[in-house]
Design an enzyme around this catalytic site. Structure first.
Site, PDB file in Angstrom:
ATOM      1  N   ASP A  16      -4.905  21.360 -45.214  1.00  8.02           N
ATOM      2  CA  ASP A  16      -4.602  21.717 -43.815  1.00  8.02           C
ATOM      3  C   ASP A  16      -5.626  21.228 -42.792  1.00  8.02           C
ATOM      4  OD1 ASP A  16      -2.161  22.821 -44.203  1.00  8.02           O
ATOM      5  OD2 ASP A  16      -2.838  24.903 -44.215  1.00  8.02           O
ATOM      6  N   LYS A  19      -5.083  15.724 -43.088  1.00  8.36           N
ATOM      7  CA  LYS A  19      -5.094  14.405 -43.727  1.00  8.36           C
ATOM      8  C   LYS A  19      -3.803  13.625 -43.456  1.00  8.36           C
ATOM      9  CE  LYS A  19      -5.862  16.412 -47.720  1.00  8.36           C
ATOM     10  NZ  LYS A  19      -6.143  17.796 -47.262  1.00  8.36           N
ATOM     11  N   THR A  20      -2.682  14.297 -43.662  1.00  7.43           N
ATOM     12  CA  THR A  20      -1.398  13.592 -43.512  1.00  7.43           C
ATOM     13  C   THR A  20      -1.105  13.289 -42.051  1.00  7.43           C
ATOM     14  OG1 THR A  20      -0.589  14.569 -45.538  1.00  7.43           O
ATOM     15  CG2 THR A  20       1.069  13.722 -44.027  1.00  7.43           C
ATOM     16  N   HIS A  80       0.998  17.569 -52.476  1.00 10.89           N
ATOM     17  CA  HIS A  80       1.033  17.532 -53.927  1.00 10.89           C
ATOM     18  C   HIS A  80       0.585  18.867 -54.492  1.00 10.89           C
ATOM     19  CE1 HIS A  80       2.306  13.887 -55.796  1.00 10.89           C
ATOM     20  NE2 HIS A  80       1.771  13.189 -54.817  1.00 10.89           N
TER      21      HIS A  80
HETATM   22  P1  GDP Z   1      -3.379  18.213 -44.764  1.00 10.12           P
HETATM   23  O1  GDP Z   1      -3.017  19.357 -45.652  1.00 10.12           O
HETATM   24  O2  GDP Z   1      -4.862  18.000 -44.740  1.00 10.12           O
HETATM   25  O3  GDP Z   1      -2.624  16.934 -45.022  1.00 10.12           O
HETATM   26  O4  GDP Z   1      -3.023  18.696 -43.253  1.00 10.12           O
HETATM   27  P2  GDP Z   1      -1.731  18.364 -42.366  1.00 10.12           P
HETATM   28  O5  GDP Z   1      -1.791  16.991 -41.837  1.00 10.12           O
HETATM   29  O6  GDP Z   1      -0.522  18.783 -43.104  1.00 10.12           O
HETATM   30  O7  GDP Z   1      -2.004  19.348 -41.119  1.00 10.12           O
HETATM   31  C1  GDP Z   1      -2.105  20.736 -41.303  1.00 10.12           C
HETATM   32  C2  GDP Z   1      -1.787  21.438 -39.996  1.00 10.12           C
HETATM   33  O8  GDP Z   1      -2.768  21.144 -39.017  1.00 10.12           O
HETATM   34  C3  GDP Z   1      -0.450  21.046 -39.392  1.00 10.12           C
HETATM   35  O9  GDP Z   1       0.152  22.189 -38.827  1.00 10.12           O
HETATM   36  C4  GDP Z   1      -0.847  20.047 -38.328  1.00 10.12           C
HETATM   37  O10 GDP Z   1       0.084  19.995 -37.265  1.00 10.12           O
HETATM   38  C5  GDP Z   1      -2.164  20.601 -37.847  1.00 10.12           C
HETATM   39  N1  GDP Z   1      -3.040  19.533 -37.351  1.00 10.12           N
HETATM   40  C6  GDP Z   1      -3.361  18.384 -37.974  1.00 10.12           C
HETATM   41  N2  GDP Z   1      -4.182  17.625 -37.228  1.00 10.12           N
HETATM   42  C7  GDP Z   1      -4.388  18.331 -36.085  1.00 10.12           C
HETATM   43  C8  GDP Z   1      -5.155  18.077 -34.896  1.00 10.12           C
HETATM   44  O11 GDP Z   1      -5.834  17.057 -34.754  1.00 10.12           O
HETATM   45  N3  GDP Z   1      -5.130  19.036 -33.930  1.00 10.12           N
HETATM   46  C9  GDP Z   1      -4.405  20.177 -34.056  1.00 10.12           C
HETATM   47  N4  GDP Z   1      -4.423  21.031 -33.047  1.00 10.12           N
HETATM   48  N5  GDP Z   1      -3.680  20.445 -35.153  1.00 10.12           N
HETATM   49  C10 GDP Z   1      -3.670  19.542 -36.150  1.00 10.12           C
END
Ligand code: GDP
Length: 389
Positions: A16, A19-20, A80
């Protein structure tokens, strides 16, 4: 025809932290800037089936893009079930990585876990994306999180002072906000500058760990992976080694990103079509190599760092005859641990020297990094010190 040097990079970091979102933002910003790149929307990253339909294509979690000076294959493993398992596979092939840290949360256990693994498994160059910077107004707070991340990197053997830390917002860049779009470009410049083009070991015999096995109707069995060393040309004899008896074959076709090629070399993401091999005869965790060049092993001595709970590891020690899973490159095999003389237990947070006997032989040599895992828990990260037999 290769016009720009090719590098493999990827995103790492706590769940969260973005990354994606960042991966999608990079492809979008570049696609809008110069049109030569393809935007891969958040929910399309890691779509396996349509990728496979396109031909003998590379591994499913890659997106590709270009900067003015380089071509990148970027690995992201969104959603994943076991991120770390995939990360271990990915890390063995990465020339560098973007460590994504939420500016709001700072370093978390998985941040530390990924940094430990990256270091041991051979990712020498990191760039930090201090993400979600849109959510932190206070510059002092951002400075503090940055300092904390630099200290963490230094503690785990990176040059924390020299690692670029770029404040970004993947989400706002995806929305097209110009200020944050600019920051994504800064991040990519930092990657271009800080991650060197690795020396490709073309002089060593060809070796490619198998990441996926696919069957292409009418064509046969295809194995995919990142070429670790050497060169393979269409028509060359090969052997598939490890996890059981060796399988002999001939590489009758080679592709990269869906495009046919005459030869695959160290650093390439390749798909190799194997003549006369049935799908069930080869599997992930084996390596494709030149005939006779690799003998797999089961016993070795290793130095390990046992992860503490704060690094995402165990809370309790382990003793002799402990039987975790061992992850080398793309393989995952059980092994039995023997401790050094006079040592009865190994505690989380400690360094230890172990002797290991694997349940199945795999390709290895001194210096190879690996992870020890128990279910979804990363117990230790280590390096092969000496191959025994
Ligand atoms: P991952 O698990 O690391 O791949 O994280 P995700 O890309 O799925 O993002 C997790 C959550 O954080 C989602 O609800 C995104 O919309 C939010 N998020 C990701 N990047 C940002 C950012 O730069 N700013 C804000 N405010 N939210 C973000």
């Amino acid at each position: 025809v290769r016009t720009k040097p090719h590098l493999n990079i990827g995103t790492m970091g706590h769940v969260d932290h973005g990354k994606t979102t960042l991966t999608a933002a990079i492809t979008k910003v570049l696609a809008e800037r110069d049109g030569t790149n393809r935007y891969v929307a958040f929910d399309r990253i890691d779509r396996a089936p349509e990728e496979i339909e396109r031909g003998i294509t590379i591994t499913i979690a890659h997106v590709e893009y270009e900067t003015p000076t380089r071509h990148y294959a970027h690995v992201d493993m969104p959603g994943h079930a076991d991120y770390v398992k995939n990360m271990i596979t990915g890390a063995a092939q990465l020339d560098g990585a973007v460590l994504v840290v939420s500016a709001q949360d700072g370093a978390m256990p998985q941040t530390r876990e990924h940094v430990v693994l990256a270091r041991r498994i051979g990712v020498e160059h990191l760039v930090v994306a201090l993400n979600k910077a849109d959510l932190v107004e206070d510059e002092d707070l951002l400075d503090l999180v940055e300092l904390e991340v630099r200290e963490l990197l230094t503690r785990y053997g990176f040059d924390g002072e020299a690692v670029p830390v770029v404040r970004v917002s993947g989400l706002r860049a995806l929305d097209g906000d110009p200020r944050w779009t600019q920051r994504i470009l800064h991040l990519l410049e930092a990657v271009d500058e800080h991650v060197p083009i690795p020396p490709r070991r073309l002089d060593l015999p060809f070796l490619m760990p198998i990441e996926n096995v696919l069957t292409i109707t009418g064509r046969g069995t295809v194995v995919t992976g990142a070429v670790e060393q050497g060169v393979l040309s269409v028509g060359d004899a090969v052997e598939v080694v490890g996890l059981g008896p060796a399988v002999a074959s001939v590489a009758t076709g080679l592709e990269t990103f869906g495009k046919p090629m005459e030869r695959a070399e160290a650093g390439d993401n390749a798909a190799v079509l194997l003549r006369g091999v049935k799908r069930g005869e080869v599997r992930r965790g084996q390596v494709v190599c030149l005939p006779g060049s690799v003998r797999p092993h089961t016993r070795f001595r290793a130095d390990v760092h046992v992860l503490s709970a704060a690094e995402g590891g165990r809370r309790t020690p382990f003793a002799a005859n402990y039987r975790p899973q061992f992850h080398f490159r793309t393989s995952d095999v059980v092994g039995v641990v023997t401790l050094a003389e006079g040592v009865t237990v190994v505690r989380p947070g400690e360094a230890a020297s172990l002797t290991v006997e694997l349940g199945q032989p795999i390709a290895m040599s001194a210096g190879l990094g690996f992870a020890m895992r128990e279910g979804r828990l990363t117990v230790a990260a280590g390096t092969v010190r000496e191959v025994l037999d």
